[in-house]
Scaffold this active site. Structure first.
Site, PDB file in Angstrom:
ATOM      1  N   SER A 139       0.832  -1.322   0.019  1.00 57.85           N
ATOM      2  CA  SER A 139       0.044  -0.068  -0.181  1.00 57.85           C
ATOM      3  C   SER A 139       0.660   1.339   0.024  1.00 57.85           C
ATOM      4  O   SER A 139       1.709   1.790  -0.789  1.00 57.85           O
ATOM      5  CB  SER A 139      -0.818  -0.116   1.155  1.00 57.85           C
ATOM      6  OG  SER A 139      -2.091   0.916   0.864  1.00 57.85           O
ATOM      7  N   GLU A 243      -1.624  -2.268  -8.308  1.00 55.86           N
ATOM      8  CA  GLU A 243      -3.087  -2.819  -7.656  1.00 55.86           C
ATOM      9  C   GLU A 243      -3.468  -1.252  -6.886  1.00 55.86           C
ATOM     10  O   GLU A 243      -2.760  -0.469  -6.709  1.00 55.86           O
ATOM     11  CB  GLU A 243      -2.660  -3.567  -6.578  1.00 55.86           C
ATOM     12  CG  GLU A 243      -1.612  -3.230  -5.652  1.00 55.86           C
ATOM     13  CD  GLU A 243      -2.237  -2.493  -4.294  1.00 55.86           C
ATOM     14  OE1 GLU A 243      -3.594  -2.527  -4.203  1.00 55.86           O
ATOM     15  OE2 GLU A 243      -1.428  -1.809  -3.675  1.00 55.86           O
ATOM     16  N   HIS A 314      -5.024  -5.325  -2.026  1.00 55.22           N
ATOM     17  CA  HIS A 314      -5.577  -5.222  -0.642  1.00 55.22           C
ATOM     18  C   HIS A 314      -6.620  -6.486  -0.588  1.00 55.22           C
ATOM     19  O   HIS A 314      -7.679  -6.379  -0.588  1.00 55.22           O
ATOM     20  CB  HIS A 314      -6.304  -3.879  -0.536  1.00 55.22           C
ATOM     21  CG  HIS A 314      -5.342  -2.613  -0.543  1.00 55.22           C
ATOM     22  ND1 HIS A 314      -4.580  -2.374  -1.387  1.00 55.22           N
ATOM     23  CD2 HIS A 314      -5.206  -2.075   0.729  1.00 55.22           C
ATOM     24  CE1 HIS A 314      -3.726  -1.302  -0.913  1.00 55.22           C
ATOM     25  NE2 HIS A 314      -4.086  -0.921   0.304  1.00 55.22           N
TER      26      HIS A 314
END
Length: 344
Positions: A139, A243, A314
């Protein structure tokens, strides 16, 4: 939570892997850290969002111990400065200190959020380059991984942050790379659905073919925000993996447009877009582009192998990706084959 018995047990098979070849007679590369072993001390840092309370820290340290490792929290791990885990220079010093600490063999980020980009000007990259260690997280940790790839030869691991749920599949993927120096080939699992045609874990190929190159990428929002800064590596000939989470379709479009206009998309050898979790604008009409359509518009014209749907992002069963390590993708098969170990 993974159990200590599960963590220390041998890998066995997993639906996410075609092969998990252990690294033997590994040729060392510049900046190549050694593999983790049971009993190693690892550092815990919060370079972005804060840890909510001591109970959260207790669960985090239990997760590290379940891996057979010894946690060493940074001194100010529970600090809070607004939505950040302390002021920028303090968080940067905590990260740098863990690289310098001879007792620490690897560094785990406890969580993401936002804030890693704010500490980049305050990191001592010369010191980090002289003390290569794996930095593990995902992230917002993408900002650190990209900066390390740009300024050092130290690889990173895009994998679960310590506060993640760490499913058995996620743990096995991570353990193979970091403990066993494995060079796995990743393929999505079979869905196991009671239906004629699989709907879950599908691969969507934009352009078939195979490509080789160093794996570079991470969270799209974080990476695109670094465009124009000195903290992005050269993407020439790289396998770009991406992502995202909680981003509407038009935002995905905007960020990919930024990567295209900056020249990044035009330099890569291949693209893997993993999962885009909750990437739907709830107030939009059905006439909007889907994420798939947005990706097709940007990736198909590149003329390089590209696919969507890898277990990156995620999600609870996310695979661990070695950042900066060479890999081969097969866009028609939806596979990622790691060509060299991340650790010695």
């Amino acid at each position: 939570m993974i159990s200590r018995r599960t963590a220390i047990a041998s890998l066995g098979s997993t639906a996410l892997l075609l092969a998990m070849a252990p690294g033997s007679a590994i040729a060392s590369r510049p900046g190549m850290p050694r593999r983790l072993r049971a009993g190693d001390t690892v550092g815990l840092v919060a370079p972005a969002g804060f840890v909510a309370d001591r109970f959260g820290l207790e669960q985090i340290t239990e997760t590290i111990r379940a891996m057979g490792l010894v946690p060493k929290p940074s001194p100010h791990l529970l600090d809070r400065y607004g939505y950040l885990a302390g002021e920028d220079k303090l968080r940067a010093a905590e990260v740098t200190r863990m690289f310098e600490d001879k007792e620490v063999q690897a560094i785990f980020a406890v969580r993401g959020g936002w804030g890693c980009a704010r500490i980049l000007p305050h990191l001592d990259f010369d010191l980090i380059r002289a003390n290569p260690k794996l930095l593990i997280g995902s992230s917002d940790i993408t900002a650190l991984h990209m900066a390390l790839a740009a300024r050092t030869t130290c690889p990173g691991i895009q994998g679960p942050n310590v506060a993640h749920s760490w499913s058995d599949a996620a743990w096995r993927s991570f353990r193979g790379l970091v403990f066993d120096a494995a060079t796995p080939t990743y393929r999505n699992p079979a869905a196991g659905e009671d239906r004629l045609v699989q709907s879950q874990f599908r691969i969507r190929t934009f352009r078939p073919g195979t490509a080789r190159g160093p794996l570079l990428g991470g969270n799209l929002s974080v990476l695109s925000a670094l465009v124009g800064t000195p903290y992005l590596p050269d993407f020439e000939g790289a396998i770009l993996f991406l992502e995202d989470v909680n981003e509407a379709e038009y935002r995905i479009d905007r960020m990919l447009t930024q990567l295209a206009l900056s020249g990044i998309l035009g330099r890569v050898a291949g693209v893997v877009f993993g999962q885009c979790t909750n990437c739907t604008n709830p107030g939009a009409s059905f006439s909007n582009f889907t994420v798939y359509e947005v990706l097709e518009q940007h990736l198909a014209p590149l003329g390089v192998p590209a696919f969507q749907g890898a277990m990156i992002g995620h999600i609870s069963h996310q695979i661990s990706i070695p950042v900066g390590v060479r890999a081969e993708i097969d866009a028609a098969a939806g596979t990622i084959r790691i060509l060299e170990p991340a650790v010695s």
